[in-house]
Design an enzyme around this catalytic site. Structure first.
Site, mmCIF file in Angstrom:
data_model
loop_
_atom_site.group_PDB
_atom_site.id
_atom_site.type_symbol
_atom_site.label_atom_id
_atom_site.label_comp_id
_atom_site.label_asym_id
_atom_site.label_seq_id
_atom_site.Cartn_x
_atom_site.Cartn_y
_atom_site.Cartn_z
ATOM 1 N N PHE A 41 39.607 -58.408 -47.234
ATOM 2 C CA PHE A 41 40.879 -57.742 -46.968
ATOM 3 C C PHE A 41 41.947 -58.059 -48.016
ATOM 4 C CE2 PHE A 41 38.746 -58.657 -42.886
ATOM 5 C CZ PHE A 41 38.489 -57.340 -42.506
ATOM 6 N N ASP A 42 42.815 -57.066 -48.225
ATOM 7 C CA ASP A 42 43.957 -57.227 -49.128
ATOM 8 C C ASP A 42 45.246 -57.488 -48.359
ATOM 9 O OD1 ASP A 42 42.328 -56.680 -51.333
ATOM 10 O OD2 ASP A 42 42.677 -54.525 -51.166
ATOM 11 N N THR A 43 45.310 -56.970 -47.124
ATOM 12 C CA THR A 43 46.524 -57.086 -46.316
ATOM 13 C C THR A 43 46.198 -57.729 -44.978
ATOM 14 O OG1 THR A 43 47.465 -55.099 -47.338
ATOM 15 C CG2 THR A 43 48.431 -55.809 -45.247
#
Length: 303
Positions: free
Chosen positions: A21-23
């Site tokens: 995940f990035d966020t």
């Protein structure tokens, strides 16, 4: 929605999870802290995510505190957070009233709530009455013959209020039933919220329940799991839902919110939900993609 949640319990599993995940969206009460006490390890996990350049967003249904005061709480607890990373149901409700309802400047909101909710309404330039007004904070009997109903009230906004009383409910009832077209909005519909010591107290949803019963009308609810909250976040932050995970402690708000927003979900067991609630016989409203005993367990990634 996962058919069977994946339980994370080892360093390698934590690392693989974070890499996906990035966020990262976090609920606060029951996930990061209990009352004014940080859950062990959570601060280190957040620091690790920031070191990896992950985007962090805090999403809370607590409507008693404004973003500015939430920022002060993060500072006091020694956790890095910026005001524009914090999204509470008080802020989202104020934005909904100003931007979606486009409430005319001469109209007013009757508030069941505390100073934090009033601060967010002030920031949006919305006139309001009730709330922390001392004339409403009374245990005296409500005398309807002395009540002067304000015809400019076109919205009743109900949030968390530790000074809830008969007078506030009676006034809200009068506005909802006597002022033509008056809208009923709830900051959120949480039945309870977790506090220190593993205890729970009545949430905003419990406080607005009498008005739902009186008016036989469901309010427009703004906080999680409703997508009005997600829309408020999207208006300020660009993120890919497929690379985003919502971390929470409630199935019916946090996990449902992430699921309906197209995000992955992680359920922690340091707040409301317990692992037994995920069993088929418990008929859970939604299942998370991942589960972990505590967000703080991931602090091993810092070592």
């Amino acid at each position: 929605m996962a058919t069977q949640p994946i339980k994370l319990s080892h360093r390698a599993e934590f690392a693989s999870f974070v890499d996906q995940f990035d966020t990262f969206m976090f609920d606060c009460d029951g996930v990061l802290w209990h009352g004014d006490t940080l859950i062990p390890g959570t601060a280190q996990v957040l620091e690790h995510l920031r070191a990896l350049k992950k985007k962090i967003i805090f999403v809370t249904n607590n409507a008693t505190t404004s973003r500015k005061n939430y920022k002060k709480k993060f500072d006091r607890l020694g956790v890095q957070a910026e005001a524009d990373e914090i999204f509470g149901s008080a802020y989202a409700s104020a934005v909904y009233i100003s931007s979606v309802l486009q409430l005319p400047k001469d109209e007013k909101v009757y508030v069941i709530g505390q100073a934090g909710l009033e601060e967010e309404l002030n920031e949006e330039g919305i006139q309001h009455i009730g709330g922390t007004d001392l004339s409403d904070k009374t245990l005296d009997a409500f005398d309807i013959t002395k009540f002067e109903r304000d015809p400019k009230v076109t919205v009743v906004l109900a949030g968390g209020d530790t000074a809830i009383n008969y007078t506030k409910l009676a006034k809200a009832m009068q506005y909802l039933t006597q002022n033509p077209g008056c809208r009923f909005i709830a900051t959120n519909e949480d039945s309870t919220y977790p506090v220190a010591g593993g205890q729970f107290l009545p949430g905003a949803g419990s406080l607005s329940a009498p008005l739902r019963y009186i008016t036989k009308t469901n309010p427009t609810a703004i906080g999680k799991p409703n997508q009005a909250m997600m829309d408020t976040i999207r208006a300020k932050h660009h993120f890919d839902p497929k690379k985003t995970v919502m971390v929470g402690d409630r199935l019916d708000t946090d996990i449902l919110f992430g699921n309906q927003g197209g995000c992955s979900t992680l359920l922690v067991f340091t707040g409301v939900a317990k692992e037994a609630e995920l069993r088929a016989e418990a008929n859970p409203p939604v299942l998370p993609d991942f589960i972990v005993d505590s967000l703080g367990d991931m602090a091993v990634l810092e070592t």
